[in-house]
Design a protein around this motif. Structure first.
Motif, short mmCIF file in Angstrom:
data_model
loop_
_atom_site.label_atom_id
_atom_site.label_comp_id
_atom_site.label_asym_id
_atom_site.label_seq_id
_atom_site.Cartn_x
_atom_site.Cartn_y
_atom_site.Cartn_z
N SER A 174 0.83 -1.22 0.00
CA SER A 174 0.00 0.00 0.00
C SER A 174 0.86 1.26 0.00
O SER A 174 0.40 2.33 -0.39
CB SER A 174 -0.93 -0.01 1.21
OG SER A 174 -0.14 -0.08 2.39
N GLY A 175 2.10 1.13 0.44
CA GLY A 175 2.93 2.31 0.61
C GLY A 175 3.41 2.91 -0.69
O GLY A 175 3.35 2.29 -1.76
N ARG A 176 3.87 4.16 -0.58
CA ARG A 176 4.40 4.84 -1.75
C ARG A 176 5.69 5.52 -1.37
O ARG A 176 5.86 5.96 -0.23
CB ARG A 176 3.42 5.90 -2.24
CG ARG A 176 2.21 5.33 -2.92
CD ARG A 176 1.17 6.41 -3.20
NE ARG A 176 -0.04 5.77 -3.72
CZ ARG A 176 -0.46 5.90 -4.97
NH1 ARG A 176 0.19 6.65 -5.82
NH2 ARG A 176 -1.55 5.27 -5.37
N ILE A 177 6.58 5.62 -2.31
CA ILE A 177 7.74 6.48 -2.13
C ILE A 177 7.51 7.64 -3.06
O ILE A 177 7.52 7.49 -4.28
CB ILE A 177 9.05 5.74 -2.48
CG1 ILE A 177 9.26 4.60 -1.47
CG2 ILE A 177 10.22 6.72 -2.46
CD1 ILE A 177 10.48 3.76 -1.72
N GLY A 178 7.24 8.81 -2.46
CA GLY A 178 6.77 9.93 -3.26
C GLY A 178 5.43 9.52 -3.84
O GLY A 178 4.61 8.97 -3.13
N PRO A 179 5.22 9.76 -5.14
CA PRO A 179 3.94 9.37 -5.72
C PRO A 179 3.92 7.92 -6.21
O PRO A 179 2.88 7.43 -6.62
CB PRO A 179 3.83 10.33 -6.91
CG PRO A 179 5.25 10.59 -7.30
CD PRO A 179 6.10 10.45 -6.08
N VAL A 180 5.07 7.25 -6.14
CA VAL A 180 5.15 5.93 -6.79
C VAL A 180 4.96 4.80 -5.78
O VAL A 180 5.65 4.74 -4.77
CB VAL A 180 6.52 5.75 -7.48
CG1 VAL A 180 6.49 4.52 -8.37
CG2 VAL A 180 6.89 6.99 -8.25
N PRO A 181 4.01 3.90 -6.05
CA PRO A 181 3.79 2.77 -5.15
C PRO A 181 5.07 1.91 -5.04
O PRO A 181 5.76 1.68 -6.04
CB PRO A 181 2.68 1.98 -5.83
CG PRO A 181 1.99 2.95 -6.70
CD PRO A 181 3.03 3.93 -7.13
N ILE A 182 5.35 1.45 -3.81
CA ILE A 182 6.53 0.62 -3.57
C ILE A 182 6.51 -0.62 -4.47
O ILE A 182 7.53 -1.05 -4.99
CB ILE A 182 6.60 0.21 -2.08
CG1 ILE A 182 6.80 1.45 -1.22
CG2 ILE A 182 7.74 -0.78 -1.83
CD1 ILE A 182 6.78 1.17 0.27
N LEU A 183 5.32 -1.17 -4.64
CA LEU A 183 5.17 -2.39 -5.43
C LEU A 183 5.73 -2.21 -6.85
O LEU A 183 6.43 -3.07 -7.38
CB LEU A 183 3.67 -2.73 -5.51
CG LEU A 183 3.28 -4.19 -5.63
CD1 LEU A 183 3.97 -5.04 -4.58
CD2 LEU A 183 1.78 -4.33 -5.52
N ILE A 184 5.41 -1.05 -7.42
CA ILE A 184 5.89 -0.78 -8.78
C ILE A 184 7.41 -0.62 -8.77
O ILE A 184 8.10 -1.10 -9.67
CB ILE A 184 5.19 0.46 -9.36
CG1 ILE A 184 3.70 0.15 -9.55
CG2 ILE A 184 5.83 0.90 -10.67
CD1 ILE A 184 2.87 1.31 -10.04
N ILE A 185 7.93 0.01 -7.71
CA ILE A 185 9.38 0.19 -7.62
C ILE A 185 10.07 -1.18 -7.54
O ILE A 185 11.06 -1.44 -8.22
CB ILE A 185 9.75 1.06 -6.41
CG1 ILE A 185 9.23 2.48 -6.65
CG2 ILE A 185 11.27 1.07 -6.18
CD1 ILE A 185 9.39 3.40 -5.48
N ILE A 186 9.48 -2.06 -6.72
CA ILE A 186 10.07 -3.40 -6.60
C ILE A 186 10.08 -4.09 -7.96
O ILE A 186 11.08 -4.68 -8.37
CB ILE A 186 9.31 -4.26 -5.56
CG1 ILE A 186 9.45 -3.64 -4.17
CG2 ILE A 186 9.83 -5.70 -5.55
CD1 ILE A 186 8.64 -4.33 -3.09
N ALA A 187 8.95 -3.98 -8.68
CA ALA A 187 8.88 -4.62 -10.00
C ALA A 187 9.94 -4.03 -10.93
O ALA A 187 10.61 -4.77 -11.66
CB ALA A 187 7.49 -4.44 -10.60
#
Lengths: 333, 505
Positions: A174-187
């Motif tokens: 559920s978290g975000r770093i700035g506007p970007v979801p962590i999940l997407i960053i991991i991917a």
């Protein structure tokens, strides 16, 4: 000037379309649905699609190594389930009433992630050993593993659903770093890792070599056995991570998590140009394959297609997409 | 008069692919009841011409007349039904099905049961198969699975199939490339019978001796152009070569400038775990020496070198290099100890067809191009490929081109580059010039002699006597898995090699 004109010549347009069939399809889906349902383009919806795709991308990247070496991995989905139930059972809120392990204290998320990855890597290792040393065809070896792993997950969870996950675990999804979801960053990080492995390391070159011609790889001194084992261990790691994130995203887990994901992942890879004849496939292709798949699923929902009919549509698109894409490899007269 | 009758005429055929004119105004006339050889280097356009005939490629210009009538086939099946069949270089049978089924697949003799259902008439199929097998002198049960047959028997089955279609023209693409001398004789007998029955044979081959023996007429192509048609009687090998390469090849073999030194590789009592394969083979090879290995098909030469290279299991025997005993269990061990093998079956275990020229060159030496323990240095890898392309004069658009789109000779050079990059002491080449045109052969011989000059140890298996005699310093001959003798260059000749090659038969 002539060059520009040539671009618009009929046959060239056709060739360009066929050569980029996947991107054309992706774009067409986007345009059609956006016109019919403008809500589709809302930032919320797009983020949602990307987050769903993130986990699928990680699974598809895992299975792609097996596919490029002319193998396959039917146990992918169930190993995703293992990652999910390990995360779910060991990372519940300390005060949660129906705790799976009532005596268990508060466990660190990273520690449990490492545990889940160790277990799933081990399952991958077994796949690799059976395929390399016992010479069981990957289709059968991983089909067996699929059943074994599912059984073990059911036994482990006593067939119960797990809930009440603690917030620093669910924050991963559920978290975000700035506007970007962590999940997407991991991917994105996993995409980068896989791209690096495939293109910048010996391991990656050997994967393509084995898929291109296993006998020639052997002659060229490639350690075929060891490379294949590593492919399946790596796949196990990717599935484990995907499962761990899947539980975090849905706030719970059951042994049924991930069922059928292997087929979606294989289909997405194939749509993305990973050749079933081996030796061919790129991270870019795999990612666009998954995105097409996820876009399609969401689009069908937006268009109000019933879930039953969605199956029919998805199946049709998989076959059509590959039929169009394969044309660029067929000998042109 | 009958011999002047033209059964197949291809007139002024042109065909272009993006960037290449593959066929440029080529005419090709085949007379009824003759054997017509079609010759040219790889890339001369022979197979393109045949593909145009079979409708696999469309014509840009020109016409095809068959039996006097203009024809336009859409696919090989059309051509087959009209009476033109092709025996491919690489035969494509259905291995686990019977001879009968392979012969009649797609047109099984059928009968009706209950006047309604059509089923395969196995009895009729067997009778018809037996008749056909007799025509090609094969005494085998038509129920035998194809995988039980030898290459030459499978070829005879293909010819039988062509006969069953009442073909007026049969095209044979390199039909003798994997036949023994005896099998070649049998094939020639069949060809002669067919010729007497009025069938025309288009015979595509690189082997000049054969062509001068079996053919009536020869057409030569070069660079997609028609060079000429001659009566075989008026041709010589020199004349053929001159027309094929467009220049006089004064020497088929480069001057031997290498000087053998001390013994480097020693093989003692080498014996396979397979009792029908090589056994008790002992020999030495020197630094700077080219050791030729001759013998007939089935002499177990490939098996021997693959045993040395760690690809095949060995029951007993020793290998030492520079006096040190080697323990080789896999190709990886062999490469690490400084041994390289260019395999016989280029497509089977040589090239990675879907990969680039660069990756094909680099695959065996990647460990030398690793920075920080795991990252490959792509700049150096590109340079490796580019250097080799220049050094060995590999014809390729660039390093990223898929190797499968190069000609056989250039593919072979890529594989040699792959091994050069490993810097081995011992270079084993198994039939290194098979299926490669005359010009490229010369270049490969030059590379071998050059390597020997640098002090490398070279072992070359070859089934072509002139090549063995032209390139080797010594010739080792095998027969039925055993070493039957080693000849020095000075004493060796074709008769002596043949004598040794049949010593234990």
């Amino acid at each position: 000037m002539n060059k520009v004109l040539n671009l618009f010549k009929k046959s060239d347009i056709k060739t360009t379309l066929i050569d980029n069939a996947m991107y054309v399809i992706l774009l067409t889906i986007l345009v059609v649905v956006s016109i019919l349902r403008p809500v589709f383009l809302s930032p919320n919806n797009l983020t949602n699609i990307m987050m769903n795709a993130s986990i699928r991308i990680i699974i598809a990247l895992g299975v792609s190594g097996a596919l490029i070496t002319r193998g396959t991995d039917l146990s992918a989905g169930r190993i995703v389930g293992v990652g999910a139930v390990i995360g779910g059972t060991l990372l519940q809120r300390p005060d949660y009433a129906a705790k799976f392990f009532p005596e268990l204290g508060d466990m660190p998320v990273v520690g449990i992630l490492l545990l889940a990855l160790t277990v799933t890597a081990l399952l991958g290792l077994i796949n690799g050993l059976v395929i390399s040393f016992l010479h069981v065809p990957p289709f059968i070896a991983t089909l067996g593993m699929q059943s074994i792993v599912y059984g073990l997950s059911l036994i482990y969870t006593k067939s119960q659903p797990i809930g009440g996950l603690k917030t620093d675990y669910t924050y991963l999804a559920s978290g975000r770093i700035g506007p970007v979801p962590i999940l997407i960053i991991i991917a994105l990080v996993m995409m980068a890792i896989m791209w690096f492995l495939l293109n910048q390391t010996k391991f990656g070159k050997y994967i393509y070599a084995i898929g291109g011609n296993e006998a020639a790889a052997e002659v060229a001194g490639v350690n075929v056995v060891w490379t294949k084992i590593r492919v399946y261990v790596l796949a196990g790691l990717f599935y484990g991570l995907a499962g761990f994130l899947l539980a975090a995203k849905s706030g719970g887990a059951t042994a049924n998590y991930g069922i059928g994901y292997e087929l979606e992942a294989i289909a997405a890879c194939t749509i993305g140009g990973v050749s079933t004849a081996g030796g061919v496939g790129t991270v870019q292709g795999i990612v666009s394959g998954v995105l097409i798949f996820e876009m399609l699923k969401t689009s069908l929902q937006f268009l109000g297609v019933t879930p039953d009919l969605q199956y029919v549509a998805i199946g049709t698109v998989i076959v059509m997409a590959v039929a169009i894409d394969i044309r660029k490899y067929l000998t042109k007269k | 008069m009958q011999h002047l009758d033209i059964i197949l005429a291809m007139n002024h055929i042109s065909k272009s692919f993006p960037g290449v004119k593959a066929l440029d105004d080529v005419s090709f006339h085949v007379r009824r009841g003759t054997v017509h050889a079609l010759m040219g280097e790889n890339g001369a356009g022979k197979s393109t011409l045949m593909k145009c005939l079979f409708g696999i490629y469309s014509l840009d210009a020109g016409e095809i007349l068959f039996d006097g009538k203009p024809v336009h086939f859409h696919n090989p099946k059309d051509a087959l039904n009209a009476g033109i069949s092709m025996i491919h270089q690489e035969l494509q049978p259905i291995p686990y099905r019977s001879i009968s089924e392979n012969l009649w697949v797609g047109r099984y003799p059928s009968k009706k049961i209950l006047g309604l259902f059509s089923i395969v008439d196995h009895k009729l199929m067997r009778t018809k198969s037996l008749e056909l097998l007799k025509k090609v002198h094969l005494k085998v049960n038509p129920n035998t699975a194809l995988k039980e047959l030898s290459v030459s028997q499978i070829q005879s089955i293909e010819i039988a199939k062509a006969i069953s279609y009442e073909s007026k023209v049969i095209i044979m693409d390199e039909p003798t490339s994997s036949l023994t001398l005896q099998e070649v004789e049998q094939l020639f007998e069949i060809i002669n019978n067919l010729r007497n029955l009025g069938v025309s044979i288009i015979y595509i081959s690189h082997k000049m001796e054969e062509i001068l023996r079996i053919s009536d007429e020869v057409t030569i192509m070069r660079d997609g152009k028609y060079i000429g048609t001659w009566q075989s009687k008026e041709l010589t090998m020199d004349k053929i070569i001159k027309n094929m390469v467009g220049r006089e090849l004064t020497n088929l073999y480069p001057p031997k400038t290498n000087v053998p030194g001390d013994v480097s590789l020693q093989v003692k009592d080498f014996t396979s775990t397979n009792h029908r394969s090589f056994r008790n083979v002992s020999f030495d090879v020197r630094k700077g020496e080219i050791l030729g290995i001759g013998g007939l098909v089935g002499a177990q030469r490939t098996e021997l070198v693959e045993g040395i290279f760690g690809l095949r299991a060995v029951e007993k025997g020793e290998i030492s290099l520079h006096g040190r005993k080697l323990n080789i269990k896999s190709p990886r061990d062999a490469i690490a100890k400084g041994i390289a093998l260019v395999t016989e079956d280029r497509r089977g275990n040589g090239i990675f067809g879907v990969l680039s020229v660069r990756d094909n060159v680099a695959v065996a030496s990647l460990s030398d191009f690793v920075d920080y323990h795991f990252k490959l240095n792509n700049r150096k890898l590109n340079k490796l490929a580019e250097d080799n392309i220049k050094k060995l004069r590999i014809k390729t658009p660039n390093t990223k081109t898929r190797i499968s789109s190069l000609s056989g000779g250039n593919q072979q050079k890529v594989i040699i580059s792959r091994w050069l990059a490993v810097e081995p002491d011992v270079f084993i080449l198994d039939e290194p010039t098979r299926g490669i045109d005359v010009g490229a052969k010369y270049e490969i011989y030059s590379i071998m002699i050059d390597l020997a000059k640098q002090g490398k140890t070279i072992i070359m298996i070859s089934s072509e006597m002139p090549e063995l005699l032209g390139v080797s310093d010594r010739i080792m001959v095998m027969c039925e898995g055993r070493l039957s003798g080693i000849l020095d260059k000075e004493e060796a000749n074709q008769e002596k090699i043949m004598e040794l090659a049949t010593k234990y038969m």
